[in-house]
Design an enzyme around this catalytic site. Sequence first.
Site, mmCIF file in Angstrom:
data_model
loop_
_atom_site.group_PDB
_atom_site.id
_atom_site.type_symbol
_atom_site.label_atom_id
_atom_site.label_comp_id
_atom_site.label_asym_id
_atom_site.label_seq_id
_atom_site.Cartn_x
_atom_site.Cartn_y
_atom_site.Cartn_z
ATOM 1 N N SER A 13 0.825 -1.210 0.000
ATOM 2 C CA SER A 13 0.000 0.000 0.000
ATOM 3 C C SER A 13 0.859 1.260 0.000
ATOM 4 C CB SER A 13 -0.878 0.012 1.246
ATOM 5 O OG SER A 13 -0.053 0.039 2.391
ATOM 6 N N TYR A 44 -4.294 0.905 3.448
ATOM 7 C CA TYR A 44 -5.261 -0.146 3.109
ATOM 8 C C TYR A 44 -5.980 -0.644 4.368
ATOM 9 C CZ TYR A 44 -3.199 -1.193 -1.589
ATOM 10 O OH TYR A 44 -2.759 -1.168 -2.883
ATOM 11 N N CYS A 75 2.560 -6.868 1.961
ATOM 12 C CA CYS A 75 1.590 -6.148 2.777
ATOM 13 C C CYS A 75 0.738 -7.191 3.501
ATOM 14 C CB CYS A 75 0.730 -5.310 1.831
ATOM 15 S SG CYS A 75 -0.643 -4.455 2.610
ATOM 16 N N THR A 77 -1.957 -6.686 5.168
ATOM 17 C CA THR A 77 -3.377 -6.405 4.966
ATOM 18 C C THR A 77 -3.848 -6.976 3.624
ATOM 19 O OG1 THR A 77 -2.949 -4.339 6.138
ATOM 20 C CG2 THR A 77 -5.085 -4.550 5.063
ATOM 21 N N CYS A 184 2.678 -5.666 10.254
ATOM 22 C CA CYS A 184 2.482 -4.714 9.153
ATOM 23 C C CYS A 184 3.853 -4.400 8.605
ATOM 24 C CB CYS A 184 1.799 -3.446 9.669
ATOM 25 S SG CYS A 184 1.760 -2.091 8.467
ATOM 26 N N HIS A 186 5.063 -1.912 7.245
ATOM 27 C CA HIS A 186 5.591 -0.577 7.541
ATOM 28 C C HIS A 186 6.336 -0.541 8.891
ATOM 29 C CE1 HIS A 186 2.877 0.816 4.378
ATOM 30 N NE2 HIS A 186 3.285 2.059 4.524
HETATM 31 N N1 DGL Z 1 1.997 -2.253 4.946
HETATM 32 C C1 DGL Z 1 0.719 -2.799 5.051
HETATM 33 C C2 DGL Z 1 0.640 -4.045 5.885
HETATM 34 O O1 DGL Z 1 1.597 -4.760 5.943
HETATM 35 C C3 DGL Z 1 -0.510 -1.993 5.090
HETATM 36 C C4 DGL Z 1 -0.566 -0.745 5.837
HETATM 37 C C5 DGL Z 1 -1.799 0.013 5.429
HETATM 38 O O2 DGL Z 1 -1.842 0.429 4.276
HETATM 39 O O3 DGL Z 1 -2.698 0.171 6.250
HETATM 40 O O4 DGL Z 1 -0.373 -4.341 6.466
#
Ligand code: DGL
EC number: 5.1.1.3
Length: 259
Positions: A13, A44, A75, A77, A184, A186
């Site tokens: 995302s 996302y 990701c 999500t 996540c 990030h």
């Molecule tokens: N980096 C993403 C994950 O691993 C999604 C973060 C997002 O867009 O909310 O879930």
Amino acid sequence: MNSNNQPIGIFDSGVGGTSIWSAVHDLLPNEQTIYLADSKNAPYGQKPKEDIIALSIKNTEYLLDLNCKLIVVACNTATTNAIQELRKRYTVPFIGIEPAIKPAVTHSKTQVIGILATQGTLNSDLFHSTVAKYQNTKIIEQVGHGLVPLIESGAMNSPEMTALLLSYLTPMIAANIDYLVLGCSHYPYLIPQIKKILPAHIQIIDSGQAVARQTQFVLQEKVGLSDLHEPEPIFYTNTNPRVLQEIIGAPFKVSAKDF
Ligand code: DGL
């Protein structure tokens, strides 16, 4: 298995999946990688499942048009909400990323672990079915509200970030967790700040290395490894490239694209 010099496609995302890209690139430096940061549509994590599936299809088709031989859904999500649909629609192999609950539960001595992830991941059927396997361990789930937008806007080291992390982690520390799972892609960028908050005995786990090893395995067994020599990775974003460029650093170059 014959060699295969088509690229590996990786999408997220936004900028966070570069934590996965980095593990894949370190293990497989001769693979050509194309990374898509769908930052225009981040986060996302708060979107309905149907939207996450539609965005994942859009990203996948862009990467398939670029001739990718395998796609890493970098990701949690998108993996927990959309990978089953992607696998139904396309013949190319998909490698997903899911919160590393199993190693945390296996090694926990206090039998209490924490997981920080998006709402979309924690609400998904795939996540519920994973958690249901581990009845003997208390799993404290916390949605990381607000963390991804701060990272996407370049405010990773802001006082707002510290305040959010403190509010999410303090109750977990009080509950005696000994493992914190980052669910996540990030969040690995927050590890230096998280370490300042957590007592030293609490281990932090993310899934980057496991995804890289699984990618290597599938290439070896089914798709073919590249015999190129350290090709230049390609990074595309559909917003201003500044934050992604800062995260990946020189010498790599980010290009803006409309996807
Ligand atoms: N980096 C993403 C994950 O691993 C999604 C973060 C997002 O867009 O909310 O879930």
